[in-house]
Design a protein around this motif. Sequence first.
Motif, short mmCIF file in Angstrom:
data_model
loop_
_atom_site.label_atom_id
_atom_site.label_comp_id
_atom_site.label_asym_id
_atom_site.label_seq_id
_atom_site.Cartn_x
_atom_site.Cartn_y
_atom_site.Cartn_z
N THR A 192 -9.13 -17.23 -13.92
CA THR A 192 -9.44 -18.67 -14.00
C THR A 192 -8.82 -19.27 -15.26
O THR A 192 -8.24 -20.37 -15.23
CB THR A 192 -10.98 -18.85 -14.06
N ARG A 236 -5.14 -19.52 -14.94
CA ARG A 236 -4.77 -20.63 -14.05
C ARG A 236 -4.82 -21.96 -14.80
O ARG A 236 -3.91 -22.78 -14.70
CB ARG A 236 -5.70 -20.67 -12.83
N ARG A 237 -5.89 -22.14 -15.58
CA ARG A 237 -6.02 -23.41 -16.33
C ARG A 237 -4.81 -23.62 -17.24
O ARG A 237 -4.25 -24.71 -17.34
CB ARG A 237 -7.29 -23.36 -17.18
#
Length: 366
Positions: A144, A147-148
């Motif tokens: 996550t 991805r950010r």
Amino acid sequence: MSHISTILEQTSFSSADLQQLLLCDGEEKRLLFKKSGEVKDLNVGNKVYFRGLIEFSNVCDKDCYYCGIRKSNRTARRYNLTDTEILDAARFADENKFGSVVLQSGENSSPAFSDRIERLVRQIKHISEGRLGITLSVGEQTETVYRRWFEAGAHRYLLRIETTNPLLYHKIHPDDELHDFNHRLDCLHSLQRLGYQVGTGVMIGLPFQTTADLANDLLFFQQFGIDMVGMGPYIEHSETPLYEFRHELLPIQERFDLSLKMIAILRILMKDINIAAATALQAIDPLGREKGVKVGANIIMPNITPGFYRNDYSLYQNKPCIDEEPAQCKGCLDARIALADGEIGYGEWGDSKHFMKNKENNELKN
Ligand code: 5AD
Ligand code: FES
């Protein structure tokens, strides 16, 4: 055993072939370097791309047995650059047409840290009007978080596997979940899935490391389909647990030589990837990085961390150029690359051709 010149004509290589290349010397070594130089010229040309390296903090949650900034090293003076200092360094890179910056630090997985990196990536994109490419090198994180950062504009990520032999990995790291070989591999896969250009690498000449281990490292890079590699000699640091095994090491000059051979062989194996000439090469030989460029590397990461802090980002001892300011480095590098018959790709991102080709093939398939 085949003659080196026969092996060099092959298009695929077994572990035994690679080991023979790693052990070659004299005239055979000359042949190896000649071949790797030719492969480089033919496939990636003589351009060398800069990645301005900003070592923005040496605060680290990890305790790797080889590293000078490991958490338990109480003698390390810890620092953390301010956002303004980081952005100033990025501006310096942009103004000097470096093309890209690398943000590197010790490992930290707090939410505040991930927020900060995301913000910095957006700010660097903004102040350079999208000109600067951004590489991150801040360790193991969740998918996550990766991805950010990717969505914020980072497009390359460096995470060295350190060694691809799980047993050796285990010997040079504490035995806990923060230092898990399989987790590190998972991170590399996440990064690849997310669409980053992925870079990895190993240390060369570690205690207990064999020639077969190094041959397997090279085969791993190939099987994984890595886009970029940065690898360099292991250099012992007196304030680390691995220092105890310094008597088992190859002489430093041999570690240097082996590193050049690793670069040369990798260039022959993976013709179109980006290969960095690691700073650790220069810590051993003043012309180390230039020698790396001659035998196959096409990326240099000039240190643009403000001079004041450089001495404290000591992964290993004898780190070069710690007294220089970024502006001095640049003049010095222009001259050095010319010596290695290279030309600097100013103002270009110099993305990995390997990555671009794979991307085009995938787009055609879809
Ligand atoms: N010698 C050489 N390289 C080192 N690194 C850490 N400690 C050392 C050392 N003693 C390398 C690791 C790490 C990278 C940032 O620096 O490969 O991934
Ligand atoms: Fe840093 Fe020369 S490369 S002073």
